[in-house]
Scaffold this motif. Structure first.
Motif, PDB file in Angstrom:
ATOM      1  N   UNK A   1      82.206  47.754   0.275  1.00  0.00           N
ATOM      2  CA  UNK A   1      81.638  48.269   1.644  1.00  0.00           C
ATOM      3  C   UNK A   1      83.247  48.200   2.540  1.00  0.00           C
ATOM      4  N   UNK A   2      83.361  49.081   3.074  1.00  0.00           N
ATOM      5  CA  UNK A   2      84.441  49.173   3.914  1.00  0.00           C
ATOM      6  C   UNK A   2      84.157  49.895   5.303  1.00  0.00           C
ATOM      7  N   UNK A   3      84.748  48.870   6.310  1.00  0.00           N
ATOM      8  CA  UNK A   3      84.618  49.726   7.555  1.00  0.00           C
ATOM      9  C   UNK A   3      86.129  50.283   8.175  1.00  0.00           C
ATOM     10  N   UNK A   4      86.909  50.651   7.229  1.00  0.00           N
ATOM     11  CA  UNK A   4      88.051  51.224   7.547  1.00  0.00           C
ATOM     12  C   UNK A   4      88.109  52.776   7.091  1.00  0.00           C
ATOM     13  N   UNK A   5      88.687  53.515   7.557  1.00  0.00           N
ATOM     14  CA  UNK A   5      88.834  54.862   7.479  1.00  0.00           C
ATOM     15  C   UNK A   5      90.487  55.021   7.412  1.00  0.00           C
TER      16      UNK A   5
ATOM     17  N   UNK B   1      80.249  50.383   9.125  1.00  0.00           N
ATOM     18  CA  UNK B   1      80.953  50.646   7.536  1.00  0.00           C
ATOM     19  C   UNK B   1      79.919  51.570   6.703  1.00  0.00           C
ATOM     20  N   UNK B   2      80.873  51.905   5.561  1.00  0.00           N
ATOM     21  CA  UNK B   2      80.392  52.776   4.467  1.00  0.00           C
ATOM     22  C   UNK B   2      80.367  52.234   3.178  1.00  0.00           C
TER      23      UNK B   2
ATOM     24  N   UNK C   1      69.460  51.323  -1.572  1.00  0.00           N
ATOM     25  CA  UNK C   1      69.972  50.308  -2.163  1.00  0.00           C
ATOM     26  C   UNK C   1      71.269  49.909  -1.123  1.00  0.00           C
ATOM     27  N   UNK C   2      72.172  51.155  -0.964  1.00  0.00           N
ATOM     28  CA  UNK C   2      73.404  50.969  -0.187  1.00  0.00           C
ATOM     29  C   UNK C   2      73.082  50.645   1.384  1.00  0.00           C
ATOM     30  N   UNK C   3      71.799  51.100   1.881  1.00  0.00           N
ATOM     31  CA  UNK C   3      71.298  50.684   3.070  1.00  0.00           C
ATOM     32  C   UNK C   3      71.287  49.267   3.374  1.00  0.00           C
ATOM     33  N   UNK C   4      70.351  48.724   2.234  1.00  0.00           N
ATOM     34  CA  UNK C   4      69.960  47.326   2.251  1.00  0.00           C
ATOM     35  C   UNK C   4      71.397  46.300   2.411  1.00  0.00           C
ATOM     36  N   UNK C   5      72.424  47.096   1.346  1.00  0.00           N
ATOM     37  CA  UNK C   5      73.726  46.037   1.396  1.00  0.00           C
ATOM     38  C   UNK C   5      74.443  46.260   2.844  1.00  0.00           C
TER      39      UNK C   5
ATOM     40  N   UNK D   1      72.176  59.378   5.089  1.00  0.00           N
ATOM     41  CA  UNK D   1      72.401  58.627   6.388  1.00  0.00           C
ATOM     42  C   UNK D   1      73.269  57.495   5.571  1.00  0.00           C
ATOM     43  N   UNK D   2      74.088  57.679   4.603  1.00  0.00           N
ATOM     44  CA  UNK D   2      75.163  56.692   4.004  1.00  0.00           C
ATOM     45  C   UNK D   2      76.569  57.579   4.017  1.00  0.00           C
TER      46      UNK D   2
END
Length: 127
Positions: A50-54, A30-31, A17-21, A65-66
């Motif tokens: 959903x965040x693309x910052x670290x 993003x993770x 489900x996370x991969x779909x989103x 894979x997530x």
């Protein structure tokens, strides 16, 4: 051979489900940020985004894979938890199976731990 427990993990269903989103988010790399905030009927509430910052101090775990991202304040309360996705008659959603929770609210979105209770009010309807 010693076994180390991951800081946080995600179930197979949760990962799908996370991969779909994540694919729909249009944020390459993003993770899923998993965090704890004060509130809810049991003291703490889970949050996900959903965040693309670290950010400095983040714990990054890649499972199935997530990419799971947890801030330094939340990791202590989430240590050993598993993110899952469940569907029932009321719909579907992400949930956190947290071995550190000593009690939880009937709605399943807030929890309490021994000795670490946030003294904020709010009921299940206040998420």
């Amino acid at each position: 051979m010693s076994t180390t427990i991951q800081a946080i993990s995600i179930s197979e269903t949760g990962a799908l489900k996370a991969q779909e989103i994540l694919e729909r988010s249009n944020k390459p790399g993003a993770g899923v940020r998993v965090f704890i905030k004060s509130g809810g009927c049991s003291g703490y509430q889970y949050g996900m985004a959903i965040d693309d910052r670290e950010l400095e101090g983040d714990t990054i775990v890649v499972d199935r894979g997530i990419k799971l991202i947890v801030d330094r304040m939340s990791i202590e309360l989430l240590q050993g938890s598993q993110v899952d996705y469940v569907e029932n008659m009321m719909g579907g959603g992400f949930t956190v199976n947290n071995p550190n929770a000593t009690s939880s609210c009937g709605c399943g979105h807030s929890f309490r731990t021994d000795g670490k209770n946030a003294e904020t009010g709010g009921g299940c309807g206040s998420h």
